[in-house]
Scaffold this active site. Structure first.
Site, PDB file in Angstrom:
ATOM      1  N   TYR A  79      -1.868  -0.553  10.855  1.00  0.00           N
ATOM      2  CA  TYR A  79      -2.108  -1.173   9.641  1.00  0.00           C
ATOM      3  C   TYR A  79      -0.913  -0.985   8.743  1.00  0.00           C
ATOM      4  O   TYR A  79       0.026  -1.850   8.177  1.00  0.00           O
ATOM      5  CB  TYR A  79      -3.288  -0.909   8.852  1.00  0.00           C
ATOM      6  CG  TYR A  79      -3.359  -1.189   7.400  1.00  0.00           C
ATOM      7  CD1 TYR A  79      -3.342  -2.552   7.058  1.00  0.00           C
ATOM      8  CD2 TYR A  79      -3.319  -0.253   6.415  1.00  0.00           C
ATOM      9  CE1 TYR A  79      -3.221  -2.870   5.650  1.00  0.00           C
ATOM     10  CE2 TYR A  79      -3.310  -0.711   5.119  1.00  0.00           C
ATOM     11  CZ  TYR A  79      -3.305  -1.766   4.896  1.00  0.00           C
ATOM     12  OH  TYR A  79      -3.261  -2.083   3.190  1.00  0.00           O
ATOM     13  N   LYS A 137       2.265  -3.240   7.185  1.00  0.00           N
ATOM     14  CA  LYS A 137       2.710  -3.479   5.960  1.00  0.00           C
ATOM     15  C   LYS A 137       3.994  -3.041   5.409  1.00  0.00           C
ATOM     16  O   LYS A 137       4.797  -3.527   4.605  1.00  0.00           O
ATOM     17  CB  LYS A 137       1.728  -2.453   4.904  1.00  0.00           C
ATOM     18  CG  LYS A 137       0.209  -3.255   5.059  1.00  0.00           C
ATOM     19  CD  LYS A 137       0.100  -4.768   4.222  1.00  0.00           C
ATOM     20  CE  LYS A 137       0.205  -4.635   2.909  1.00  0.00           C
ATOM     21  NZ  LYS A 137      -0.119  -6.010   2.448  1.00  0.00           N
ATOM     22  N   THR A 183       0.697  -1.265   0.078  1.00  0.00           N
ATOM     23  CA  THR A 183       0.122   0.205   0.034  1.00  0.00           C
ATOM     24  C   THR A 183       0.966   1.237   0.145  1.00  0.00           C
ATOM     25  O   THR A 183       2.087   1.233   0.525  1.00  0.00           O
ATOM     26  CB  THR A 183      -0.862  -0.107   1.273  1.00  0.00           C
ATOM     27  OG1 THR A 183      -1.397   1.230   1.379  1.00  0.00           O
ATOM     28  CG2 THR A 183       0.009  -0.164   2.470  1.00  0.00           C
ATOM     29  N   ASP A 184       0.371   2.333  -0.503  1.00  0.00           N
ATOM     30  CA  ASP A 184       1.065   3.599  -0.359  1.00  0.00           C
ATOM     31  C   ASP A 184       0.887   4.115   1.114  1.00  0.00           C
ATOM     32  O   ASP A 184       1.591   5.343   1.249  1.00  0.00           O
ATOM     33  CB  ASP A 184       0.420   4.526  -1.451  1.00  0.00           C
ATOM     34  CG  ASP A 184      -1.067   5.101  -0.904  1.00  0.00           C
ATOM     35  OD1 ASP A 184      -1.584   4.271  -0.173  1.00  0.00           O
ATOM     36  OD2 ASP A 184      -1.643   5.901  -1.736  1.00  0.00           O
ATOM     37  N   GLU A 185       0.120   3.751   1.968  1.00  0.00           N
ATOM     38  CA  GLU A 185       0.184   4.091   3.275  1.00  0.00           C
ATOM     39  C   GLU A 185       1.492   3.971   3.958  1.00  0.00           C
ATOM     40  O   GLU A 185       1.730   4.664   5.067  1.00  0.00           O
ATOM     41  CB  GLU A 185      -0.879   3.377   4.022  1.00  0.00           C
ATOM     42  CG  GLU A 185      -2.210   3.602   3.439  1.00  0.00           C
ATOM     43  CD  GLU A 185      -3.604   3.139   4.158  1.00  0.00           C
ATOM     44  OE1 GLU A 185      -3.435   3.077   5.387  1.00  0.00           O
ATOM     45  OE2 GLU A 185      -4.446   2.714   3.467  1.00  0.00           O
TER      46      GLU A 185
HETATM   47  P1  NAD Z   1      -9.226  -7.731   2.177  1.00  0.00           P
HETATM   48  O1  NAD Z   1      -9.378  -7.221   3.638  1.00  0.00           O
HETATM   49  O2  NAD Z   1     -10.617  -7.326   1.240  1.00  0.00           O
HETATM   50  O3  NAD Z   1      -8.975  -9.206   1.896  1.00  0.00           O
HETATM   51  C1  NAD Z   1      -7.826  -9.802   2.478  1.00  0.00           C
HETATM   52  C2  NAD Z   1      -8.016 -11.298   2.344  1.00  0.00           C
HETATM   53  O4  NAD Z   1      -6.966 -11.989   3.039  1.00  0.00           O
HETATM   54  C3  NAD Z   1      -9.285 -11.870   2.987  1.00  0.00           C
HETATM   55  O5  NAD Z   1      -9.891 -12.842   2.020  1.00  0.00           O
HETATM   56  C4  NAD Z   1      -8.832 -12.632   4.164  1.00  0.00           C
HETATM   57  O6  NAD Z   1      -9.736 -13.639   4.709  1.00  0.00           O
HETATM   58  C5  NAD Z   1      -7.529 -13.094   3.756  1.00  0.00           C
HETATM   59  N1  NAD Z   1      -6.464 -13.187   4.900  1.00  0.00           N
HETATM   60  C6  NAD Z   1      -6.344 -12.645   5.937  1.00  0.00           C
HETATM   61  N2  NAD Z   1      -5.606 -13.005   6.719  1.00  0.00           N
HETATM   62  C7  NAD Z   1      -5.068 -14.212   6.253  1.00  0.00           C
HETATM   63  C8  NAD Z   1      -4.019 -15.202   6.842  1.00  0.00           C
HETATM   64  N3  NAD Z   1      -3.480 -15.293   7.835  1.00  0.00           N
HETATM   65  N4  NAD Z   1      -4.105 -16.185   5.978  1.00  0.00           N
HETATM   66  C9  NAD Z   1      -4.642 -16.403   4.659  1.00  0.00           C
HETATM   67  N5  NAD Z   1      -5.565 -15.476   4.320  1.00  0.00           N
HETATM   68  C10 NAD Z   1      -5.759 -14.370   5.028  1.00  0.00           C
HETATM   69  O7  NAD Z   1      -8.072  -6.880   1.444  1.00  0.00           O
HETATM   70  P2  NAD Z   1      -7.746  -5.987   0.255  1.00  0.00           P
HETATM   71  O8  NAD Z   1      -8.497  -4.957   0.177  1.00  0.00           O
HETATM   72  O9  NAD Z   1      -8.345  -7.240  -0.949  1.00  0.00           O
HETATM   73  O10 NAD Z   1      -6.295  -6.095   0.011  1.00  0.00           O
HETATM   74  C11 NAD Z   1      -5.436  -6.890  -0.420  1.00  0.00           C
HETATM   75  C12 NAD Z   1      -3.859  -6.603  -0.392  1.00  0.00           C
HETATM   76  O11 NAD Z   1      -3.827  -5.377  -1.136  1.00  0.00           O
HETATM   77  C13 NAD Z   1      -3.616  -6.313   1.315  1.00  0.00           C
HETATM   78  O12 NAD Z   1      -2.271  -6.883   1.148  1.00  0.00           O
HETATM   79  C14 NAD Z   1      -3.580  -4.821   1.207  1.00  0.00           C
HETATM   80  O13 NAD Z   1      -2.737  -4.385   2.074  1.00  0.00           O
HETATM   81  C15 NAD Z   1      -3.218  -4.420  -0.145  1.00  0.00           C
HETATM   82  N6  NAD Z   1      -3.843  -3.465  -0.657  1.00  0.00           N
HETATM   83  C16 NAD Z   1      -5.094  -2.896  -0.449  1.00  0.00           C
HETATM   84  C17 NAD Z   1      -5.612  -1.570  -1.018  1.00  0.00           C
HETATM   85  C18 NAD Z   1      -6.979  -1.111  -0.681  1.00  0.00           C
HETATM   86  O14 NAD Z   1      -7.459  -0.037  -1.074  1.00  0.00           O
HETATM   87  N7  NAD Z   1      -7.912  -2.130  -0.489  1.00  0.00           N
HETATM   88  C19 NAD Z   1      -4.807  -0.760  -1.497  1.00  0.00           C
HETATM   89  C20 NAD Z   1      -3.389  -1.194  -1.582  1.00  0.00           C
HETATM   90  C21 NAD Z   1      -2.846  -2.039  -1.122  1.00  0.00           C
END
Ligand code: NAD
Length: 363
Positions: free
Chosen positions: A158, A162, A133-135
């Site tokens: 969070y 990350k 993430t950019d955070e």
């Molecule tokens: P989300 O919370 O919707 O999904 C996360 C998934 O990971 C879920 O299905 C959950 O069951 C699974 N999970 C959690 N803990 C686990 C574990 N211990 N073992 C196996 N699976 C596990 O998240 P998202 O929004 O889809 O984000 C996905 C990735 O992208 C993350 O790494 C997040 O940091 C990154 N990200 C998200 C955003 C955003 O805007 N949502 C932006 C940049 C980066």
């Protein structure tokens, strides 16, 4: 391509799995622990495809990860599994430390041991893509943008978790030579987004004529990217990115939260008129503790090096998102009535009175 995707039942992970399975025809092994944020209904369109397999497992389980990877024999691991909601990390950080840091370590070790034993050619072509993430970069001054060399300055549990995981991935690349890449992306939105995050929460509250909670003064800036543009970027980085590099991914769409909320109201008013403007539902509530003021990505590197560019503007993406939620109540209704109904998350005990109490009432 044979790819392990972790977190493939979550928001971005399920979009990635649908894209790889349906549009690219890759063989995907989807590893997910199925936390509250996961939803197997998001995988309905790939559930019966021969090139998609689902494994219910925790990335912190070293034996399960080693076995799963060895049995599937992937060409790449795309690592998305994480605890992802800042407000929840404020209330209870332990799961964030466990999954995001320790889980990434387990996955790196399982991938390294597997990669070590591959033939020379497969070792050369193997990739580990870490989705971040950019955070991790912290908060920006007005007019500034994050580039890949911006110093890390995470502010929330969070983003700190990350950032730690990003450092582990870089260290595994440098120390062991694991062919790893990292992407740091801005805020995503789109279909199948769990309704605890700003856009789906506001959209569904507006549909149900409930108050639309806006944190603080609503002037915080986030840089919005349509999720389907993100998964194409991830796939491109995996295929063509330079090993050891970081790529920032963003849609060149920085906007104040209040403008995002107003836009949702206006599009919803146009698509499903309901008497008064839904802007009347906007309610300012206690700010998130340590709320970063501005995030904005400069995506020049991925644009010039790999030729990626977001295909959606915020206007096209938000309209597509709103239309999707209007047409897919079967997906979100059970979540609103069961897993999460919209209660305020992430307030400190000291905020529970005054403005905090108001926040509790309005959502
Ligand atoms: P989300 O919370 O919707 O999904 C996360 C998934 O990971 C879920 O299905 C959950 O069951 C699974 N999970 C959690 N803990 C686990 C574990 N211990 N073992 C196996 N699976 C596990 O998240 P998202 O929004 O889809 O984000 C996905 C990735 O992208 C993350 O790494 C997040 O940091 C990154 N990200 C998200 C955003 C955003 O805007 N949502 C932006 C940049 C980066």
């Amino acid at each position: 391509m044979r790819v392990v995707v972790t977190g493939g039942a979550g928001f971005i992970g399920s979009a990635l799995v649908r894209y790889l399975v349906l549009d690219r025809g890759w063989d995907v092994l989807n590893v997910d622990k199925l936390t509250y944020a996961a939803n197997l209904q998001s995988l309905a369109t790939v559930a019966n495809k021969n090139n998609h397999k689902f494994v219910h497992a925790d990335i912190c389980d070293a034996d399960a990860m080693a076995r799963t990877i060895a049995e599937f024999q992937p060409d790449a691991v795309m690592h998305l599994a994480a605890e992802s909601h800042v407000d929840r990390s404020i209330m209870s950080s332990a799961e964030f430390i466990k999954t995001n840091i320790l889980g990434t370590h387990v996955l790196l070790e399982a991938s390294r041991h597997y990669w070590d034993r591959l033939s020379a050619e497969r070792r050369e072509n193997f990739r580990f893509l870490h989705v971040s993430t950019d955070e991790v970069y912290g908060s920006l001054e007005p007019g500034c943008f994050f580039v890949e060399s911006t110093a890390y300055d995470p502010r929330s549990p969070y983003s700190a978790s990350k950032a730690s995981s990003d450092h582990l991935v870089s260290a595994w690349r440098e120390t062991y030579g694991l062919p790893a890449l990292i992407t740091n992306c801005s805020n995503n939105y789109g279909p199948y987004h769990f309704p605890e995050k700003l856009i789906p929460l506001v959209l569904l509250n507006a549909l149900e004529k409930r108050p639309l909670p806006v944190y603080g003064d609503g002037r915080q800036v986030r840089d919005w990217l349509y999720v389907e543009d993100h998964v194409k970027a991830l796939t491109l980085v995996l295929e063509r990115g330079r090993v050891g590099e970081t790529y920032n991914v963003g849609g060149r769409a920085p906007m104040e939260n209040i403008s995002v909320v107003e836009r949702i109201c206006d599009v919803l008013d146009a698509l499903r008129p309901d008497g008064e403007s839904r802007r009347k539902l906007i309610t300012f509530v206690a700010d998130r503790p340590g709320h970063d003021r501005r995030y904005a990505i400069d995506p020049s590197k991925i644009e010039t090096e790999l030729g990626w560019r977001a295909q959606n503007t915020f206007e096209t993406g938000i309209e597509a998102t709103i239309r999707w939620y209007l047409n897919n109540e079967w997906w979100w209704r059970p979540l609103r009535e069961g897993v999460y109904s919209g209660a305020r998350l992430g307030l400190l005990p000291s905020q529970q009175d005054g403005a905090g109490a108001l926040a509790e009432q309005v959502v």
